[in-house]
Design a protein around this motif. Structure first.
Motif, PDB file in Angstrom:
ATOM      1  N   VAL A  28       0.842  -1.201   0.000  1.00 54.28           N
ATOM      2  CA  VAL A  28       0.000   0.000   0.000  1.00 54.28           C
ATOM      3  C   VAL A  28       0.874   1.247   0.000  1.00 54.28           C
ATOM      4  N   LEU A  29       1.940   1.258   0.805  1.00 57.60           N
ATOM      5  CA  LEU A  29       2.828   2.417   0.856  1.00 57.60           C
ATOM      6  C   LEU A  29       3.524   2.643  -0.480  1.00 57.60           C
ATOM      7  N   ILE A  30       3.931   1.563  -1.140  1.00 56.32           N
ATOM      8  CA  ILE A  30       4.559   1.680  -2.453  1.00 56.32           C
ATOM      9  C   ILE A  30       3.561   2.253  -3.459  1.00 56.32           C
ATOM     10  N   ALA A  31       2.331   1.752  -3.424  1.00 52.37           N
ATOM     11  CA  ALA A  31       1.309   2.231  -4.359  1.00 52.37           C
ATOM     12  C   ALA A  31       0.996   3.709  -4.119  1.00 52.37           C
ATOM     13  N   LEU A  32       0.906   4.127  -2.869  1.00 52.32           N
ATOM     14  CA  LEU A  32       0.636   5.535  -2.566  1.00 52.32           C
ATOM     15  C   LEU A  32       1.784   6.422  -3.025  1.00 52.32           C
ATOM     16  N   SER A  33       3.004   5.956  -2.811  1.00 55.74           N
ATOM     17  CA  SER A  33       4.173   6.708  -3.228  1.00 55.74           C
ATOM     18  C   SER A  33       4.195   6.884  -4.745  1.00 55.74           C
ATOM     19  N   MET A  34       3.918   5.795  -5.467  1.00 53.68           N
ATOM     20  CA  MET A  34       3.889   5.870  -6.925  1.00 53.68           C
ATOM     21  C   MET A  34       2.769   6.805  -7.388  1.00 53.68           C
ATOM     22  N   GLY A  35       1.628   6.749  -6.715  1.00 53.56           N
ATOM     23  CA  GLY A  35       0.515   7.618  -7.063  1.00 53.56           C
ATOM     24  C   GLY A  35       0.862   9.085  -6.890  1.00 53.56           C
ATOM     25  N   LYS A  36       1.584   9.409  -5.818  1.00 54.57           N
ATOM     26  CA  LYS A  36       1.997  10.793  -5.586  1.00 54.57           C
ATOM     27  C   LYS A  36       2.956  11.263  -6.668  1.00 54.57           C
ATOM     28  N   VAL A  37       3.843  10.376  -7.097  1.00 61.53           N
ATOM     29  CA  VAL A  37       4.792  10.724  -8.159  1.00 61.53           C
ATOM     30  C   VAL A  37       4.043  11.026  -9.449  1.00 61.53           C
ATOM     31  N   PHE A  38       3.105  10.155  -9.809  1.00 59.01           N
ATOM     32  CA  PHE A  38       2.359  10.360 -11.043  1.00 59.01           C
ATOM     33  C   PHE A  38       1.483  11.606 -10.966  1.00 59.01           C
ATOM     34  N   GLU A  39       0.989  11.913  -9.792  1.00 62.94           N
ATOM     35  CA  GLU A  39       0.135  13.084  -9.638  1.00 62.94           C
ATOM     36  C   GLU A  39       0.933  14.370  -9.786  1.00 62.94           C
ATOM     37  N   SER A  40       2.149  14.394  -9.272  1.00 63.55           N
ATOM     38  CA  SER A  40       2.951  15.621  -9.316  1.00 63.55           C
ATOM     39  C   SER A  40       3.633  15.831 -10.656  1.00 63.55           C
ATOM     40  N   LYS A  41       3.920  14.737 -11.400  1.00 64.50           N
ATOM     41  CA  LYS A  41       4.607  14.779 -12.698  1.00 64.50           C
ATOM     42  C   LYS A  41       5.980  15.436 -12.608  1.00 64.50           C
ATOM     43  N   LYS A  42       6.603  15.459 -11.432  1.00 67.76           N
ATOM     44  CA  LYS A  42       7.898  16.111 -11.269  1.00 67.76           C
ATOM     45  C   LYS A  42       9.045  15.118 -11.143  1.00 67.76           C
ATOM     46  N   SER A  43       8.769  13.865 -11.294  1.00 65.58           N
ATOM     47  CA  SER A  43       9.804  12.850 -11.132  1.00 65.58           C
ATOM     48  C   SER A  43      10.702  12.799 -12.357  1.00 65.58           C
ATOM     49  N   LYS A  44      12.007  12.594 -12.112  1.00 68.96           N
ATOM     50  CA  LYS A  44      12.968  12.471 -13.199  1.00 68.96           C
ATOM     51  C   LYS A  44      13.227  11.008 -13.544  1.00 68.96           C
ATOM     52  N   SER A  45      12.819  10.087 -12.666  1.00 67.70           N
ATOM     53  CA  SER A  45      13.104   8.677 -12.894  1.00 67.70           C
ATOM     54  C   SER A  45      12.015   7.971 -13.700  1.00 67.70           C
ATOM     55  N   PHE A  46      10.883   8.634 -13.916  1.00 67.17           N
ATOM     56  CA  PHE A  46       9.810   8.058 -14.712  1.00 67.17           C
ATOM     57  C   PHE A  46       9.715   8.795 -16.036  1.00 67.17           C
TER      58      PHE A  46
END
Length: 54
Positions: A28-46
């Motif tokens: 669940v924590l991994i899924a929430l973390s990934m969701g936050k990354v996709f929501e912000s669109k500021k990640s450089k690793s994706f």
């Protein structure tokens, strides 16, 4: 003839349940973390496709 199984003790049951809950909590924590990354669109690793819209 069928023989009834021995009853599992409460402590063994609780240990199994807790280990299952720990695995679920981690996922669940991994899924929430990934969701936050996709929501912000500021990640450089994706790599986001150009058609990615939220």
């Amino acid at each position: 003839m069928a023989v009834p199984k021995k009853k599992t003790s409460r402590s063994k049951r609780d240990i199994r349940r807790k280990s299952w809950e720990r695995k679920i909590t981690k996922q669940v924590l991994i899924a929430l973390s990934m969701g936050k990354v996709f929501e912000s669109k500021k990640s450089k690793s994706f790599i986001f496709p150009s058609s990615f819209n939220l």
